[in-house]
Scaffold this motif. Sequence first.
Motif, PDB file in Angstrom:
ATOM      1  N   ILE A  58      -1.425  -0.704  -4.745  1.00  0.00           N
ATOM      2  CA  ILE A  58       0.020  -0.449  -4.755  1.00  0.00           C
ATOM      3  C   ILE A  58       0.633  -0.651  -3.368  1.00  0.00           C
ATOM      4  N   VAL A  59       0.040  -0.015  -2.341  1.00  0.00           N
ATOM      5  CA  VAL A  59       0.674  -0.008  -1.016  1.00  0.00           C
ATOM      6  C   VAL A  59       0.113  -1.074  -0.082  1.00  0.00           C
ATOM      7  N   GLY A  60      -1.131  -1.526  -0.309  1.00  0.00           N
ATOM      8  CA  GLY A  60      -1.702  -2.580   0.521  1.00  0.00           C
ATOM      9  C   GLY A  60      -2.021  -2.177   1.945  1.00  0.00           C
ATOM     10  N   GLN A  61      -2.082  -0.877   2.221  1.00  0.00           N
ATOM     11  CA  GLN A  61      -2.383  -0.401   3.578  1.00  0.00           C
ATOM     12  C   GLN A  61      -3.379   0.750   3.481  1.00  0.00           C
ATOM     13  N   TRP A  62      -4.555   0.568   4.065  1.00  0.00           N
ATOM     14  CA  TRP A  62      -5.555   1.636   4.025  1.00  0.00           C
ATOM     15  C   TRP A  62      -5.042   2.895   4.725  1.00  0.00           C
ATOM     16  N   GLY A  63      -4.208   2.701   5.729  1.00  0.00           N
ATOM     17  CA  GLY A  63      -3.656   3.855   6.441  1.00  0.00           C
ATOM     18  C   GLY A  63      -2.722   4.685   5.596  1.00  0.00           C
ATOM     19  N   VAL A  64      -2.310   4.142   4.462  1.00  0.00           N
ATOM     20  CA  VAL A  64      -1.462   4.885   3.529  1.00  0.00           C
ATOM     21  C   VAL A  64      -2.246   5.294   2.283  1.00  0.00           C
ATOM     22  N   SER A  65      -3.080   4.387   1.766  1.00  0.00           N
ATOM     23  CA  SER A  65      -3.805   4.685   0.531  1.00  0.00           C
ATOM     24  C   SER A  65      -4.816   5.812   0.724  1.00  0.00           C
ATOM     25  N   ILE A  66      -5.451   5.886   1.896  1.00  0.00           N
ATOM     26  CA  ILE A  66      -6.404   6.985   2.139  1.00  0.00           C
ATOM     27  C   ILE A  66      -5.684   8.333   2.176  1.00  0.00           C
ATOM     28  N   PRO A  67      -4.558   8.485   2.949  1.00  0.00           N
ATOM     29  CA  PRO A  67      -3.826   9.758   2.856  1.00  0.00           C
ATOM     30  C   PRO A  67      -3.346  10.070   1.442  1.00  0.00           C
ATOM     31  N   MET A  68      -2.948   9.054   0.678  1.00  0.00           N
ATOM     32  CA  MET A  68      -2.549   9.294  -0.709  1.00  0.00           C
ATOM     33  C   MET A  68      -3.692   9.918  -1.505  1.00  0.00           C
ATOM     34  N   THR A  69      -4.897   9.397  -1.292  1.00  0.00           N
ATOM     35  CA  THR A  69      -6.060   9.923  -2.017  1.00  0.00           C
ATOM     36  C   THR A  69      -6.369  11.345  -1.589  1.00  0.00           C
ATOM     37  N   VAL A  70      -6.251  11.616  -0.295  1.00  0.00           N
ATOM     38  CA  VAL A  70      -6.495  12.978   0.199  1.00  0.00           C
ATOM     39  C   VAL A  70      -5.473  13.949  -0.396  1.00  0.00           C
ATOM     40  N   ILE A  71      -4.194  13.536  -0.399  1.00  0.00           N
ATOM     41  CA  ILE A  71      -3.155  14.380  -1.004  1.00  0.00           C
ATOM     42  C   ILE A  71      -3.481  14.650  -2.464  1.00  0.00           C
ATOM     43  N   MET A  72      -3.901  13.607  -3.178  1.00  0.00           N
ATOM     44  CA  MET A  72      -4.227  13.745  -4.598  1.00  0.00           C
ATOM     45  C   MET A  72      -5.354  14.751  -4.805  1.00  0.00           C
ATOM     46  N   ILE A  73      -6.412  14.697  -3.980  1.00  0.00           N
ATOM     47  CA  ILE A  73      -7.547  15.608  -4.146  1.00  0.00           C
ATOM     48  C   ILE A  73      -7.132  17.046  -3.835  1.00  0.00           C
ATOM     49  N   VAL A  74      -6.455  17.240  -2.698  1.00  0.00           N
ATOM     50  CA  VAL A  74      -6.071  18.593  -2.282  1.00  0.00           C
ATOM     51  C   VAL A  74      -5.078  19.193  -3.278  1.00  0.00           C
ATOM     52  N   ALA A  75      -4.030  18.414  -3.609  1.00  0.00           N
ATOM     53  CA  ALA A  75      -3.030  18.917  -4.556  1.00  0.00           C
ATOM     54  C   ALA A  75      -3.653  19.123  -5.931  1.00  0.00           C
ATOM     55  N   GLY A  76      -4.573  18.238  -6.311  1.00  0.00           N
ATOM     56  CA  GLY A  76      -5.228  18.376  -7.603  1.00  0.00           C
ATOM     57  C   GLY A  76      -5.988  19.675  -7.726  1.00  0.00           C
TER      58      GLY A  76
END
Length: 651
Positions: free
Chosen positions: A335-353
């Motif tokens: 979606i975003v094409g930037q590891w510097g964004v996709s990794i924080p997205m994944t971290v947010i997803m895990i923590v919020a999940g």
Amino acid sequence: MTSQSPPQLTFRAVLLAIILAMILAAANAYLGLFAGLTIATAIPAAVVSMGVLRLLGGGTILENNIVQTGASAGSSIAAGVIFTLPALIILGYWQDFRYSWVMAIAGLGGLLGVLFSVPLRRSMIVEDPLPFPEGKAAAEVLKAGENPGPGLKILGLSAVVGAVVKFAAESGLRLIPDNAVSGGFFGKYLAYMGTNLSPALLGVGYIVGLNVGIVVVSGSIFSYNIAIPLYHMFFLDSDPALAAQLAGQTAVDAANILRAEKIRYMGVGAMLIGGVWTLFSLRNSLLSGVKSGIAAARKGTGAIVAETERDLPMKWMLIALVLFTLPLLGLYQTIVGQWGVSIPMTVIMIVAGFLFVSVSAYLAGLVGSSNNPVSGITIATILFASVVLVLLLGRDSPIGAVAAIMIGAVVCCAAAVGGDNLQDLKAGYIVGATPWKQQLMLGIGAFSCALVMAPVLNLLSAAYGIGPPTAEHPNSLAAPQATLMASVAKGMFGGELPWDMIGAGAVVGALVIAFDGWLKSRGSKFRVPVLAAAIGIYLPLELMVPIFLGGLLAHIVERAHKLKADDEEAKDRIHRPGTLFSAGLITGEALTGILIAIPIVVSGKGDVLALPTAWHFSQWIGLIVLAFVAWLLYRSATKSELAATESGKSA
């Protein structure tokens, strides 16, 4: 020596659970897009299971428990998907629902919900047990399974009733309208009243009860009979564009335009303040629950544990967590094409999940899965994710809103399944089931539902339309929760939101919280959950009225049986036939709505099944039909063979 437990994860039980889960997921997808609500499916699934397994030679109580556990994923996955992913259609990012993406988000989100909820079982069910009302009710149904015949009869009859009424309504034969509404201008005061004629909403109301019914309809009455008239009288002149839009409109149309453009955002504000308050008020209980669950899992390593206390092993859960997260990381990167964004997205997803699965489980323990405010949880996730993504991508990012929705979708699926998992584990705890087998079955059920969601949503979208009405689909499925998610996400990334209305709604939400706190301090059994009030403010009044009427029917049934107000066990038994009748109304109407969609899509005509105009009846006939369905529901709840049996037991 320990005795061998009865069979649980049998092939027939797993297969039946998968089939029921898929059917109930489709039904709940329709209901959620239509009304913004889903209902727990464990009890009707348990009744169907008992009937089917009896035809196959008889099933054990633990087999039936496995079936209802897997089948209950149908409502959870449907809620997680329809509350979020239609927002991508509304935002214009998708033109249709992409199969692989929907399957990944729903399936992996559901599996994460199972994993995140496992450490909570010991705390919330064993050591410091919460009520889990629907889990207890499901256990009662399972224990009374020696004679499922009357229950199946009720379920089948009501499904036919719901199907016939839906087929006669506007998307089918058009014999009766979908709504009965009326409005008028009294000077500058704009009056509005109406009700939807859906039997399914009547059934939803019976299941959620009078307390919730009063709260949601009060929210809608506040919206339509206080907020909309006040805005029309005192603020419309300061908004020339909206005033021009209302010029020449009928009172009914004017009220609906004002709600869509302004007043529904008060519901958004109330949901936001309600979500924050829910997290804050549960902080101590949730923290202690997570800590004790993890500690118990560690202490149990290597020890001999009874069959009824065995959860999925922590080691394998951590491995599965990594395996399920990596595909989502890849999806975010796409979606975003930037590891510097996709990794924080994944971290947010895990923590919020993990955090919101805990919240969902706790709330399911207090008020049941049907009343679990997963939408408020998802809004909080999207807002938090949006704040972080604004810092990473900028407020003008064209992909920011989509990325926030994608995070919220996974968390929503996880939270819905997590709360449902604890509800099922409570029923299993009561009947002596093995926890890890239930946890595995719910994971299988969740992923099975994910396989059918995209085709069902594409069918409904093509036939009815999803989101705001259009010329092609004037009576589209409103998808109220997804529309809300799209509005919030878009507003955070360059879009415009009526922040004055959101702020006013936040004030209203704070007042509701204060009032509910006052009721709690007085020991009142009647409560005003802020998220239920917010949903009432946000959704159209005509959807809330039949929900209130269904709750009123449930209260009248209690009075007919002369139940004591605090006798919860007797309530569960007495309401069982009414609950089954309600579940049948919902399932019959929802599945008929899906079947009607097929000829509409094939022909490309929304009125392909409609009879000539001369055959169409007025809304008064529709009201009579709804009253007749209400009478059938009341009669089933008080006069049926099952009701008589249960009354005898409670006596």
